[in-house]
Structure formats: C-alpha cells, structure tokens
Write a protein that holds these residues in place. Structure first.
Motif, short mmCIF file in Angstrom:
data_model
loop_
_atom_site.label_atom_id
_atom_site.label_comp_id
_atom_site.label_asym_id
_atom_site.label_seq_id
_atom_site.Cartn_x
_atom_site.Cartn_y
_atom_site.Cartn_z
N ASP A 19 2.53 50.14 -32.62
CA ASP A 19 1.67 50.27 -33.87
C ASP A 19 2.63 49.94 -35.09
O ASP A 19 3.92 50.44 -35.06
N VAL A 20 2.20 49.01 -36.11
CA VAL A 20 2.86 48.75 -37.24
C VAL A 20 2.07 49.31 -38.56
O VAL A 20 0.90 48.84 -38.94
N PRO A 21 2.67 50.61 -39.17
CA PRO A 21 1.72 51.09 -40.07
C PRO A 21 2.02 50.67 -41.55
O PRO A 21 3.21 50.39 -41.87
N PHE A 22 0.91 50.39 -42.31
CA PHE A 22 1.21 50.15 -43.83
C PHE A 22 0.50 50.90 -44.71
O PHE A 22 -0.42 52.01 -44.25
N ILE A 23 0.62 51.16 -45.83
CA ILE A 23 0.02 51.77 -47.02
C ILE A 23 -0.52 50.81 -47.94
O ILE A 23 0.10 49.82 -48.52
N MET A 24 -1.82 50.81 -48.32
CA MET A 24 -2.54 50.15 -49.33
C MET A 24 -2.78 51.11 -50.23
O MET A 24 -3.57 52.07 -50.02
N TYR A 25 -2.26 50.85 -51.45
CA TYR A 25 -2.66 51.74 -52.86
C TYR A 25 -3.87 51.09 -53.35
O TYR A 25 -4.04 49.98 -53.62
N LEU A 26 -4.85 52.21 -53.49
CA LEU A 26 -6.08 51.78 -54.17
C LEU A 26 -6.26 52.17 -55.48
O LEU A 26 -5.92 53.42 -55.98
N ASP A 27 -7.03 51.64 -56.25
CA ASP A 27 -7.48 51.98 -57.63
C ASP A 27 -8.49 52.99 -57.49
O ASP A 27 -9.51 53.03 -56.66
N PRO A 28 -8.66 54.23 -58.32
CA PRO A 28 -9.38 55.26 -58.06
C PRO A 28 -10.88 54.98 -58.36
O PRO A 28 -11.78 55.61 -57.79
N ASP A 29 -11.20 53.96 -58.92
CA ASP A 29 -12.67 53.58 -59.45
C ASP A 29 -13.11 52.34 -58.51
O ASP A 29 -14.22 52.02 -58.17
N THR A 30 -12.24 52.14 -57.39
CA THR A 30 -12.67 51.23 -56.44
C THR A 30 -13.90 51.61 -55.40
O THR A 30 -13.63 52.91 -54.92
N LYS A 31 -14.99 50.90 -55.31
CA LYS A 31 -16.24 51.24 -54.41
C LYS A 31 -15.57 51.14 -52.89
O LYS A 31 -14.84 50.49 -52.63
N ASN A 32 -16.38 52.15 -52.17
CA ASN A 32 -16.19 52.17 -50.66
C ASN A 32 -16.37 50.64 -49.99
O ASN A 32 -15.62 50.18 -49.11
N GLU A 33 -17.44 49.83 -50.66
CA GLU A 33 -17.65 48.55 -50.14
C GLU A 33 -16.41 47.67 -50.61
O GLU A 33 -16.11 46.80 -49.60
N ASP A 34 -16.12 47.58 -51.45
CA ASP A 34 -14.87 47.03 -51.97
C ASP A 34 -13.45 47.45 -51.20
O ASP A 34 -12.84 46.47 -50.64
N ILE A 35 -13.27 48.55 -51.11
CA ILE A 35 -12.24 49.02 -49.94
C ILE A 35 -12.28 48.45 -48.79
O ILE A 35 -11.41 47.95 -48.10
N ASP B 189 -0.77 55.19 -60.06
CA ASP B 189 0.41 54.51 -60.50
C ASP B 189 -0.11 52.86 -60.56
O ASP B 189 -0.26 52.45 -59.62
N ASN B 190 -0.18 52.44 -61.91
CA ASN B 190 -0.46 51.05 -62.20
C ASN B 190 0.37 50.07 -61.18
O ASN B 190 0.13 49.14 -61.16
N VAL B 191 1.71 50.55 -61.21
CA VAL B 191 2.57 49.52 -60.54
C VAL B 191 2.32 49.25 -59.23
O VAL B 191 2.30 48.01 -58.86
N ASN B 192 1.76 50.24 -58.52
CA ASN B 192 1.55 50.09 -56.89
C ASN B 192 -0.15 49.73 -56.59
O ASN B 192 -0.18 49.04 -55.72
N LYS B 193 -0.76 49.90 -57.85
CA LYS B 193 -2.18 49.60 -57.54
C LYS B 193 -2.60 48.12 -56.65
O LYS B 193 -2.12 47.00 -57.31
N GLY B 194 -3.35 48.13 -55.70
CA GLY B 194 -3.54 46.87 -54.79
C GLY B 194 -2.52 46.35 -54.13
O GLY B 194 -2.79 45.48 -53.28
N LYS B 195 -1.17 46.93 -54.04
CA LYS B 195 -0.22 46.47 -53.21
C LYS B 195 -0.28 47.10 -51.76
O LYS B 195 -0.65 48.15 -51.41
N THR B 196 0.36 46.43 -50.83
CA THR B 196 0.21 46.97 -49.42
C THR B 196 1.74 46.83 -48.94
O THR B 196 2.29 45.85 -49.18
N MET B 197 2.27 47.95 -48.47
CA MET B 197 3.61 47.90 -47.98
C MET B 197 3.76 48.82 -46.82
O MET B 197 2.75 49.15 -46.28
#
Length: 492
Positions: A163-179, A208-216
């Motif tokens: 298993d290789v785990p990642f974190i994706m940071y999401l914008d609070p206003d993102t809809k479930n369909e877009d997620i 945090d605007n710096v991390n929004k949309g990033k996957t780490m």
C-alpha cells in the motif's frame, strides 16, 4: 426520505440510511453495525460497542476487547464509559479463568515442553521428511511433489502488494462530483508510475492556499483521521478506482466550527472599528471591562483546543494572522478537514410581536429566548450595537438589572429577578430575560454585536438550533473583571 428516482414514497424508506448514490442500509440488518464501520464511519463508537457486545455474547473475548478499545479512541462519546467498564470486566473474567485453570491443573504447565524444544522437534521432523523423498524415491523431489499434488483446473494466485498512501488537499468549496473526478484521475496517474502497488489517496479539506489541489506522500498517519474521502486503486487485481466518502464527522463539526470562528471574528471586527487596526494578539480581546470584547477564546471542536498559531499546520486550535486583509482570512480553524467558513457576524434578532430573541450567525441558530419588553411600546426598533458587557451591573436600585447586562446605549438586554415580566410589556424600555438566559447569552455575544429590534417579523428564516454549543466553552475561563463599580442608567 424519497429517493431521487422515485415519484412516490415507499414505507420502507424511513427505515433506510443513505450511504452514497444508490447504496442504502437498514438498521434491522444483522450486519448493520459492521456496514456502518465499513461504509459510513470506521471510528463509530456506537458501532464498535455493539459489535463488541456481539463477540462477548459469542464468547470471543479477544475480538470483544478489540472493539471496546476502538470505542475508547473517541472521547467524549455516550459509549466511552460502558466500553471501559466492559474491558475491565472481561480482563477480570480472563484473570479469574486463568487462576481457576492453574488451580485445577497445577502440574500442567510443568509438563509442557519448552518453546525451544518444540521448535527443534518440528525442524527435525521436516528434515527427516525431506530425506525420505531424497533417498527412497526414484524421482527428483519436484517430480514427486507434482505426482502427490492434486492440481485443480483453475488456480488462485495471490501477489504480495504494498500500500502506498497519499494525501490530496482539497478546496473547501469543491463539490463531491469534482472530488470524485480529481481522485479518479490522480489514482490513474499514480498507477502508471507504480503499476504493482495499491494506491491509497486520503482527501483532506485544507484552508492552506499553498497546498490546495496538491497530492503528496503521506508522512503523518494522524492526517488520515481528518480525511473526508478515501480512494483505493490496485490495477493488478481491479481496474476500478474505489472511492468512499466519510462525511459524518465533517458535517457534525462544521456548524460548531463556523460558530466558534465567527464568534471571534465578530469581536475582531468590532475591535478594528474601535481602534482602526486589528490587535497584534488575541489577548487584547480578553481584558477587564470595558475592553472585554470576549469572555474566552472558544474551543476548536475537531481538536478540542483553543491554542493559537500564526500559520496553518493542522495541529489543532486556531490560526490568527493580524496582517490579513479581512477577518475571514485573519482567523480560522487550524485543523485539517474543516471546510471554509465564511464570515457571518454573530448578531441578535428581536421580534417584539412574539416576545422572542434569537442569537444567530448566518444560517446557524444558537439560542431562542423569551423576553419582556417596554410598556406602551417604549422599546425602540432599529439596529443597535452592544457597547457594554457587564456582570452584576449596578443601578440606582439594587438588583434592578439582574445578574448580567448587555448595554445598547439608553437601553439594555439585561436579566431580571421578576420572571413574571417575561412575555409581557412591563419595563421602561429595556429588554428583559431570566437570569439563567442572560448568563447563557452573555458568553456568546461579543462587544460590538449588532442587535436588530423588529416590531413584527424576523429578519430571516434560520435552520434548527445548533446542538452542543456549550462544547465551545473551555473548562477554564480567563480571569476577567467584568463587574465595574460604576452605576448604569439604562431605562430598566
């Protein structure tokens, strides 16, 4: 509950719980609590407690204790004490059983072979078996084994995966369909680089605007507790990207997170109006009268902390940056998983026709209180501002203003020892509440709060009252002097 595709109700719908899209479960399902953990909330205290009871009844004490301990991970909860008590009882039962067995068979332990001797016997047996195949049989070992083995027509092959785990940071206003779309796309891209790995992506809401949309890559397992969605993809065995939302805790905490944030923001905005600049430190809001803009900094409910940080790190409490352009960016929760909270000032609405008061913030309703008003319409209408927050206010006559008051200038919202005046028009113009009610309001009404007095209607329609508002109050309050010696001359 009517499903979107239905035109008419079904009597069974009231007994179903909607998980996602066309997936429903029923509380009468024997596997209901197992499905709650699998699909809704893996940390549900109630589900783990009920499953623990099942295993306890079956006599599987090990599994029962496991689920009871899972209950203890969530505090507070209605099942915490019961689970803790059950663990102690089971531990005691196991100890008593072991003691009784030792008394019944005192020599049994002595007769058992030591672990080292057991291991040696097993190794010798295997070596002897291999020697038989080598020297007795007329065929090589692999041929002998092939003759003895009855091979099936098909075969099940299990590959060891990682298993290789990642974190994706999401914008609070993102809809479930877009997620869903973003997680699906990201899982496919990661699988190209790691085709034999099992990809796990935890979606976390971030301010945090710096991390929004990033996957780490996931480096801190504590972050997974704040995930609102999980995506899993293992292309070697399944071409489907499996996505599961975990919105229950997020939706539960969001109203209280919003109220806590806007309580402080309302005080900050009032401070800026009075001094032309935001305070360098939030302690400036927690002073003795008349600068007691707040009575406390509320707890951030996800982490039950009111620690203050200067930048977002997700460790709990709040972030305060006095250099920010507006109060929404100036103060917000320092916890992953909390959605964006718009600035909606805490304010009071008063309906003179219904003799009621509401304390609200945006669409969130905190309290509804019955009030007394001025005789002959002497309570004015319009918008007012809380100028004084006073405990045990003094007037010309003793106890005329009750236990607490919120001064609006010539009039005030204050307590009264004459509870028969609530719901009537007997005052000289002030708005009266019972002493318990005014004390409850006092902590949630910052200095500068707007009070809207309307003669016949509510300013807006609000949702149901938010429960557990008292969870925002810390156990230890700051030591403030909010009882000045001066006399107040409110109309009474």
């Amino acid at each position: 509950m009517i499903r979107r595709s239905q035109r008419f109700r079904n009597h069974l719908d009231d007994n179903l719980i909607h998980l996602h899209k066309n997936l429903f479960i029923s509380p009468s399902d024997p596997q209901y609590y197992e499905k709650v953990i699998r699909y809704i909330d893996a940390n549900s205290p109630e589900a783990h407690y009920k499953i623990g009871q099942k295993f306890q009844l079956k006599g599987n004490l090990k599994r029962a204790i496991f689920h009871y301990k899972e209950v203890l991970r969530t505090y507070p909860s209605p099942f915490y004490s019961a689970a803790n008590r059950a663990i102690h009882e089971l531990d005691q039962q196991q100890a008593e059983h072991a003691a009784s067995m030792q008394k019944a068979f005192p020599e049994a332990e002595k007769r058992l072979l030591p672990p080292f001797m057991k291991t040696m016997l097993i190794v010798l047996f295997v070596l002897n078996l291999m020697l038989v195949f080598l020297f007795v049989g007329d065929a090589p070992i692999y041929k002998a084994i092939s003759k003895m083995k009855v091979w099936g027509v098909g075969s099940d092959v299990t590959y060891e995966t990682m298993d290789v785990p990642f974190i994706m940071y999401l914008d609070p206003d993102t809809k479930n369909e877009d997620i869903e779309t973003a997680l699906h796309k990201q899982a496919l891209e990661l699988a190209k680089e790691m085709p034999n790995a099992s990809i796990l992506i935890y979606g976390i809401v971030s301010q945090d605007n710096v991390n929004k949309g990033k996957t780490m890559l996931l480096t801190n397992d504590e972050l997974t507790k704040s995930a609102i969605v999980i995506a899993q993809y293992h292309p070697a065995t399944d071409r489907t990207v499996r996505i599961r939302f975990l919105n229950s805790e997020f939706e539960k905490h969001q109203p209280l997170s919003a109220i806590g944030a806007n309580l402080v923001r309302t005080a900050l905005e009032s401070y800026r109006k009075d001094y032309g600049i935001a305070p360098a430190n939030l302690n400036a809001l927690l002073q003795d009268y008349p600068n007691n803009y707040l009575s406390f900094i509320p707890l951030e409910v996800v982490t039950s902390s009111n620690d203050i940080s200067t930048e977002f790190n997700g460790r709990g409490g709040w972030v305060y940056n006095f250099d920010a352009a507006d109060v929404e960016q100036m103060f917000y929760a320092n916890a992953a998983g909390v959605g964006r909270v718009p600035y909606e000032p805490v304010h009071i609405e008063i309906n003179k026709a219904e003799h009621q008061l509401k304390l609200v913030s945006g669409s969130y309703l905190l309290w509804v209180k019955d009030i007394g008003l001025g005789a002959n319409g002497s309570t004015p209408q319009g918008d007012f501002r809380v100028m004084d927050r006073v405990q045990q206010p003094k007037g010309k006559h003793a106890q005329v203003y009750g236990e607490a008051g919120l001064g609006l200038g010539a009039i005030a919202l204050h307590g009264t020892f004459d509870e028969s005046s609530i719901g009537t028009d007997q005052s000289l113009g002030c708005i009266r509440l019972t002493n318990p009610d005014v004390q409850q309001l006092f902590h949630f009404v910052p200095k500068g709060t707007v009070v809207q007095i309307n003669p016949t209607k509510w300013a807006a329609v609000h949702n149901d009252q938010v429960k557990d508002t008292l969870l925002l109050i810390p156990n230890k309050l700051p030591s403030l002097d909010e009882s000045p010696e001066q006399l107040f001359h409110w109309l009474g």
